[in-house]
Design an enzyme around this catalytic site. Structure first.
Site, PDB file in Angstrom:
ATOM      1  N   ASN A  11       5.476   5.448  -5.810  1.00 60.41           N
ATOM      2  CA  ASN A  11       5.017   4.170  -6.367  1.00 60.41           C
ATOM      3  C   ASN A  11       4.282   3.305  -5.344  1.00 60.41           C
ATOM      4  OD1 ASN A  11       5.901   4.572  -8.961  1.00 60.41           O
ATOM      5  ND2 ASN A  11       7.921   3.693  -8.591  1.00 60.41           N
ATOM      6  N   GLY A  13       3.121   4.216  -2.271  1.00 60.86           N
ATOM      7  CA  GLY A  13       2.007   4.944  -1.644  1.00 60.86           C
ATOM      8  C   GLY A  13       0.787   5.027  -2.550  1.00 60.86           C
ATOM      9  N   ARG A 150       6.891 -13.289  -1.515  1.00 60.68           N
ATOM     10  CA  ARG A 150       7.875 -13.625  -2.560  1.00 60.68           C
ATOM     11  C   ARG A 150       8.280 -15.099  -2.448  1.00 60.68           C
ATOM     12  NH1 ARG A 150      11.257  -8.036  -1.896  1.00 60.68           N
ATOM     13  NH2 ARG A 150      10.146  -6.884  -3.528  1.00 60.68           N
ATOM     14  N   HIS A 174      14.553  -6.946   7.742  1.00 60.33           N
ATOM     15  CA  HIS A 174      14.255  -6.857   6.309  1.00 60.33           C
ATOM     16  C   HIS A 174      15.534  -6.453   5.583  1.00 60.33           C
ATOM     17  CE1 HIS A 174      12.065  -6.281   2.663  1.00 60.33           C
ATOM     18  NE2 HIS A 174      12.412  -5.018   2.579  1.00 60.33           N
TER      19      HIS A 174
HETATM   20  P1  A3D Z   1       8.979   6.753  -4.436  1.00 62.75           P
HETATM   21  O1  A3D Z   1       8.189   6.347  -5.614  1.00 62.75           O
HETATM   22  O2  A3D Z   1      10.223   7.544  -4.632  1.00 62.75           O
HETATM   23  O3  A3D Z   1       7.995   7.557  -3.452  1.00 62.75           O
HETATM   24  C1  A3D Z   1       8.412   8.188  -2.295  1.00 62.75           C
HETATM   25  C2  A3D Z   1       7.571   9.431  -2.123  1.00 62.75           C
HETATM   26  O4  A3D Z   1       7.851  10.020  -0.845  1.00 62.75           O
HETATM   27  C3  A3D Z   1       7.863  10.534  -3.181  1.00 62.75           C
HETATM   28  O5  A3D Z   1       6.674  10.868  -3.869  1.00 62.75           O
HETATM   29  C4  A3D Z   1       8.368  11.704  -2.338  1.00 62.75           C
HETATM   30  O6  A3D Z   1       7.988  12.979  -2.863  1.00 62.75           O
HETATM   31  C5  A3D Z   1       7.706  11.412  -1.002  1.00 62.75           C
HETATM   32  N1  A3D Z   1       8.313  12.119   0.122  1.00 62.75           N
HETATM   33  C6  A3D Z   1       9.624  12.376   0.367  1.00 62.75           C
HETATM   34  N2  A3D Z   1       9.748  13.053   1.525  1.00 62.75           N
HETATM   35  C7  A3D Z   1       8.512  13.216   2.024  1.00 62.75           C
HETATM   36  C8  A3D Z   1       7.993  13.814   3.198  1.00 62.75           C
HETATM   37  N3  A3D Z   1       8.797  14.392   4.091  1.00 62.75           N
HETATM   38  N4  A3D Z   1       6.650  13.802   3.391  1.00 62.75           N
HETATM   39  C9  A3D Z   1       5.822  13.228   2.481  1.00 62.75           C
HETATM   40  N5  A3D Z   1       6.253  12.634   1.347  1.00 62.75           N
HETATM   41  C10 A3D Z   1       7.578  12.635   1.130  1.00 62.75           C
HETATM   42  O7  A3D Z   1       9.408   5.478  -3.569  1.00 62.75           O
HETATM   43  P2  A3D Z   1       8.589   4.112  -3.396  1.00 62.75           P
HETATM   44  O8  A3D Z   1       7.142   4.454  -3.239  1.00 62.75           O
HETATM   45  O9  A3D Z   1       9.021   3.145  -4.413  1.00 62.75           O
HETATM   46  O10 A3D Z   1       9.189   3.619  -1.980  1.00 62.75           O
HETATM   47  C11 A3D Z   1       8.891   4.334  -0.790  1.00 62.75           C
HETATM   48  C12 A3D Z   1       9.683   3.771   0.382  1.00 62.75           C
HETATM   49  O11 A3D Z   1       9.263   2.441   0.657  1.00 62.75           O
HETATM   50  C13 A3D Z   1      11.196   3.666   0.166  1.00 62.75           C
HETATM   51  O12 A3D Z   1      11.888   3.984   1.356  1.00 62.75           O
HETATM   52  C14 A3D Z   1      11.400   2.219  -0.184  1.00 62.75           C
HETATM   53  O13 A3D Z   1      12.714   1.770   0.074  1.00 62.75           O
HETATM   54  C15 A3D Z   1      10.390   1.586   0.737  1.00 62.75           C
HETATM   55  N6  A3D Z   1       9.975   0.223   0.383  1.00 62.75           N
HETATM   56  C16 A3D Z   1       9.995  -0.712   1.372  1.00 62.75           C
HETATM   57  C17 A3D Z   1       9.623  -2.005   1.101  1.00 62.75           C
HETATM   58  C18 A3D Z   1       9.665  -3.035   2.185  1.00 62.75           C
HETATM   59  O14 A3D Z   1       9.431  -4.193   1.950  1.00 62.75           O
HETATM   60  C19 A3D Z   1       9.963  -2.622   3.552  1.00 62.75           C
HETATM   61  C20 A3D Z   1       9.212  -2.370  -0.191  1.00 62.75           C
HETATM   62  C21 A3D Z   1       9.170  -1.387  -1.174  1.00 62.75           C
HETATM   63  C22 A3D Z   1       9.548  -0.069  -0.872  1.00 62.75           C
END
Ligand code: A3D
Length: 309
Positions: A11, A13, A150, A174
């Site tokens: 989501n 990325g 936010r 954070h």
């Molecule tokens: P999500 O939609 O699950 O996407 C994560 C992606 O990472 C998935 O498509 C996986 O297949 C992929 N992935 C897993 N392992 C690997 C790897 N080794 N190499 C490449 N790709 C891989 O999650 P999201 O996009 O919602 O969130 C991603 C991360 O960001 C999470 O750790 C969240 O907690 C974090 N996040 C942080 C914030 C901050 O404010 C710091 C805000 C929102 C999300």
């Protein structure tokens, strides 16, 4: 065209990648471990080019060779929080993921600047810093831009004005111990202290600290991604365009704010070299105390992660 790799096509990325090409900031390589998924999302975004009118290119891949010589790399890969799961529950799993990614990126793009988004944020920045071997100015965490956005949105809602008219800063780790700075809020460049009652302000400070959890509880499957992606893309833009804008980001501290050897949310100037400068702002004694508490919780987890890397 400059090149940005986004690792993790989930989501956050995919939304980052979409915003970067739609703004024509850079060509994008979207990488994920899932076969076909980054390729499918990249093709879907590319097919929107005739309608949206951008000229940047995006490809999806599972192969780091395609990321070679990237200027900026945004790391969003890992597990997202599920309802009831704390950021710290993610520690071991995401440490392994971020370690592997940082090592590969360092091999293929040794001059790149890393923006880490994966949680637990401050700790994952430390892992990426150690595993990439990069200068700390080139390993930066995205959290403060989002937490401040936010806070600014909640303030603008209470003040019944445009969000862009309100400035506010959130510093610290954070997580639940983050420190929104009440004394630094401005509306149209002027302090707002007389415009908000202390009850309202306390409520907004608390809502900001729990901003991530509020979205997780509503979505039920996954965590926030529109505002997190906007925040990471603002950092990419400041770096690629050498804007030298001040953003609250996770940076490795070496004595600033009385802290060292931890990644922590502080205001920094972002430019073509990554962190051009760490800015030290005046704090009340209460804010200083809150930052120390926040730093202790980050430090505890960094100590834990040292045994894992
Ligand atoms: P999500 O939609 O699950 O996407 C994560 C992606 O990472 C998935 O498509 C996986 O297949 C992929 N992935 C897993 N392992 C690997 C790897 N080794 N190499 C490449 N790709 C891989 O999650 P999201 O996009 O919602 O969130 C991603 C991360 O960001 C999470 O750790 C969240 O907690 C974090 N996040 C942080 C914030 C901050 O404010 C710091 C805000 C929102 C999300």
């Amino acid at each position: 065209m400059v090149k940005v790799t986004v690792v993790g096509a989930g989501n956050v990325g995919a939304t980052c990648a979409q915003r970067i090409v739609e703004k024509d900031l850079a060509d994008v390589v979207l990488l994920d471990v899932l076969e076909g998924m980054p390729q499918g999302k990249a093709l879907d975004i590319m097919e929107s080019a005739p309608v949206e009118g951008f000229s940047a290119k995006i490809i999806g891949t599972n192969d780091y060779a395609d990321t070679k010589d990237s200027d900026v790399v945004v790391i969003t890969a890992g597990l997202a929080r599920k309802p009831g799961m704390s950021r710290d529950d993610l520690l071991a799993k995401n440490t392994a993921i971020v370690s592997e990614i940082a090592e590969k990126i360092a091999r293929y793009s040794p001059k790149s600047i890393l923006i880490v988004v994966t949680n637990p944020l401050d700790i994952m920045c430390y892992v990426a810093y150690k595993k990439s071997g990069f200068d700390a100015r080139r390993v930066i965490g995205m959290a403060g831009v989002l937490d401040s956005a936010r806070f600014r949105y909640f303030l603008s809602d209470a003040l019944k004005c445009k969000a862009s008219e309100v400035e506010a800063l959130v510093l610290g780790g954070h997580g639940d111990t983050m420190v929104p700075l009440a004394e630094h809020i401005t509306f149209q460049g002027k302090p707002v202290s007389n415009k908000l009652s202390s009850d309202v302000l306390d409520r907004l400070l608390d809502r900001t600290r729990k901003g991530g959890a509020e979205i997780v509880a509503l979505l039920k499957t996954g965590s926030a991604y529109y505002a997190p992606a906007s925040s990471a893309v603002a950092m990419v833009k400041s770096i690629l365009s050498n804007e030298k804008k001040m953003y609250p980001c996770a940076a490795l501290l070496s004595g600033e704010y009385g802290l060292r050897d931890i990644y922590f949310g502080v205001p920094v100037i972002l430019g073509k070299n990554g962190i051009e400068k760490i800015v030290v702002v005046d704090l009340t004694s209460e804010e200083k105390k809150a930052l120390q508490l926040s730093a202790e919780s980050v430090k505890e987890n960094i100590d834990k992660v040292r045994t894992l890397i």
